[in-house]
Enzyme design. Structure first.
Site, PDB file in Angstrom:
ATOM      1  N   PRO A  40      -9.122   5.305   2.185  1.00 43.91           N
ATOM      2  CA  PRO A  40      -8.463   6.485   1.596  1.00 43.91           C
ATOM      3  C   PRO A  40      -6.967   6.269   1.423  1.00 43.91           C
ATOM      4  O   PRO A  40      -6.279   5.822   2.344  1.00 43.91           O
ATOM      5  CB  PRO A  40      -8.761   7.588   2.608  1.00 43.91           C
ATOM      6  CG  PRO A  40     -10.058   7.186   3.212  1.00 43.91           C
ATOM      7  CD  PRO A  40     -10.023   5.677   3.285  1.00 43.91           C
ATOM      8  N   CYS A  41      -6.493   6.577   0.228  1.00 45.03           N
ATOM      9  CA  CYS A  41      -5.117   6.212  -0.126  1.00 45.03           C
ATOM     10  C   CYS A  41      -4.134   7.374  -0.030  1.00 45.03           C
ATOM     11  O   CYS A  41      -2.937   7.173  -0.128  1.00 45.03           O
ATOM     12  CB  CYS A  41      -5.093   5.648  -1.546  1.00 45.03           C
ATOM     13  SG  CYS A  41      -5.748   6.795  -2.778  1.00 45.03           S
ATOM     14  N   GLN A  42      -4.633   8.596   0.180  1.00 48.96           N
ATOM     15  CA  GLN A  42      -3.726   9.754   0.145  1.00 48.96           C
ATOM     16  C   GLN A  42      -2.626   9.661   1.203  1.00 48.96           C
ATOM     17  O   GLN A  42      -1.534  10.175   1.026  1.00 48.96           O
ATOM     18  CB  GLN A  42      -4.509  11.056   0.327  1.00 48.96           C
ATOM     19  CG  GLN A  42      -5.462  11.356  -0.814  1.00 48.96           C
ATOM     20  CD  GLN A  42      -6.844  10.788  -0.565  1.00 48.96           C
ATOM     21  OE1 GLN A  42      -6.999   9.808   0.139  1.00 48.96           O
ATOM     22  NE2 GLN A  42      -7.857  11.405  -1.144  1.00 48.96           N
ATOM     23  N   PHE A  44      -0.829   7.267   1.909  1.00 44.57           N
ATOM     24  CA  PHE A  44       0.285   6.436   1.459  1.00 44.57           C
ATOM     25  C   PHE A  44       0.825   6.849   0.097  1.00 44.57           C
ATOM     26  O   PHE A  44       1.787   6.273  -0.381  1.00 44.57           O
ATOM     27  CB  PHE A  44      -0.150   4.966   1.412  1.00 44.57           C
ATOM     28  CG  PHE A  44      -0.720   4.499   2.713  1.00 44.57           C
ATOM     29  CD1 PHE A  44       0.101   4.302   3.812  1.00 44.57           C
ATOM     30  CD2 PHE A  44      -2.073   4.284   2.851  1.00 44.57           C
ATOM     31  CE1 PHE A  44      -0.423   3.892   5.026  1.00 44.57           C
ATOM     32  CE2 PHE A  44      -2.610   3.869   4.059  1.00 44.57           C
ATOM     33  CZ  PHE A  44      -1.779   3.675   5.150  1.00 44.57           C
TER      34      PHE A  44
END
Length: 363
Positions: A40-42, A44
């Site tokens: 999950p990238c949220q 960063f």
């Protein structure tokens, strides 16, 4: 639903390395060729609070790294947002910075999260190679920029991905694929999409393909944007109609959010899920499960098939011992010095790369 035999399990934090082997049908001694993932990238993303590894989703990233180290695949590939290049290991709120506060610690400096990841993997014997790639340079009809980290267990640095397209035909490559090409042959009816609120539709009716809020009559700018009119930035996602002759912008998880609108070039609606699938290069008959919003989220979070293909080609070429092509100074993205060598240099921890890539000085 499309591959019923795949070993789909659940939250990565709920399974040990041995359980993952078992679910994948592997013994404790079977060699694992590659682990690929986009944690999950949220945590960063520069659009969010950037809690990094303090965020629950950031901890999924650390779990993913731990599992790579424990499972010891020959190769590992990690995909993430551009924000990973600048995300700190620990985030300090902006209101707690400045002359009345202590200076940022090393953990709070930009880039700390990626440095930490690189250090963990290197300590486990893996090489690290990364860059920021625009999917349009690999044939996707979408300008989507993502960091791809490629790791090799033998410590030999993996090459960067080889572009197949370029914006202006650089090095004789085909130009970027347009939205028109992507949607060609898609039936005009049978589309499923969310709707724009009626109060916003009146502005869309004044816009042509490729236009956005600044192309509205000037006297309507403040009325159309409301409170956002006074916000900073270019606000390029407000009342945005896609252009036919360019790749789509990055697909987001909802096509009708005011700051990231993805409106059809001519019709008064957001992109449909059928158009989302074409832009992410999913087969038309691929079934996406869940509600319409679930479907948008899943397809919007996906990696375009062309970028996945470029990663696979790089690994296969490396396994065959083929010399990779390297187009000197190729603009992989809008940004400069996003490759691991230059990025590490800027972080003050440059180490000489042993990899040699073939340079083709093409006109």
């Amino acid at each position: 639903m499309n591959r019923p035999d795949i070993a789909l399990i659940g939250d990565i934090r709920d399974y040990s390395a041995s359980e993952i082997r078992e679910k994948a049908g592997l013994s404790s001694t079977d060699e694992i060729d590659v682990i690929v993932g986009g944690p999950p990238c949220q945590a960063f993303s520069s659009a969010g609070k950037r809690q990094g590894f303090n965020d629950e989703r950031g901890n999924v990233f650390l779990t993913f790294i731990d599992l790579i180290i424990e499972l010891k695949p020959r190769f590992a590939v990690i995909e993430n947002v551009r924000g990973l290049l600048s995300a700190p290991l620990k985030h300090r709120p902006h209101e707690m910075r400045g002359k009345n506060f202590p200076p940022l610690s090393q953990d709070e400096q930009r880039g700390g999260a990626l440095l930490f990841i690189a250090q963990r993997l290197r300590e486990a014997g893996y090489s690290i190679s990364f860059n920021l790639y625009n999917a349009a340079n690999f044939g996707a009809p979408q300008q989507r920029e993502r960091v791809v980290i490629a790791c090799s267990r033998d410590g030999e640095k993996l090459p960067y991905l080889t572009p197949t397209h370029s914006e202006k035909g650089l090095y004789g490559l085909p130009t970027w694929k347009s939205l028109r090409e992507a949607l060609q042959g898609l039936p005009e009816d049978g589309h499923h999409f969310v709707k724009f609120p009626e109060k916003r539709l009146k502005y869309y009716k004044l816009l042509k393909p490729g236009q956005y809020w600044r192309d509205l009559p000037e006297e309507l700018h403040q009325e159309a944007l409301g409170a956002s009119y006074h916000a900073g930035g270019g606000k390029t996602g407000f009342y945005r109609r896609l252009a036919w002759d360019k790749p789509a912008p990055t697909l987001v998880t909802h096509p009708a959010m005011p700051a990231t609108d993805l409106a059809h070039p001519e019709e008064d609606r957001p992109l449909s899920i059928e158009e989302y699938k074409r832009i992410q290069e999913f087969p038309d008959d691929w079934i996406i499960a869940g509600t319409l919003l679930d479907q948008y989220r899943q397809v919007g979070n996906a990696v375009p098939c062309s970028l996945g293909r470029a990663i696979a080609r790089m690994l296969l070429s490396h396994l065959k011992g083929e010399q990779p092509l390297n187009y000197p100074d190729f603009p992989y993205s809008r940004y400069h010095k996003t490759d691991d060598v230059n990025w590490m240099k800027e972080m003050g921890c440059f180490e000489e790369s042993s990899v040699k890539q073939l340079s083709l000085n093409l006109v």
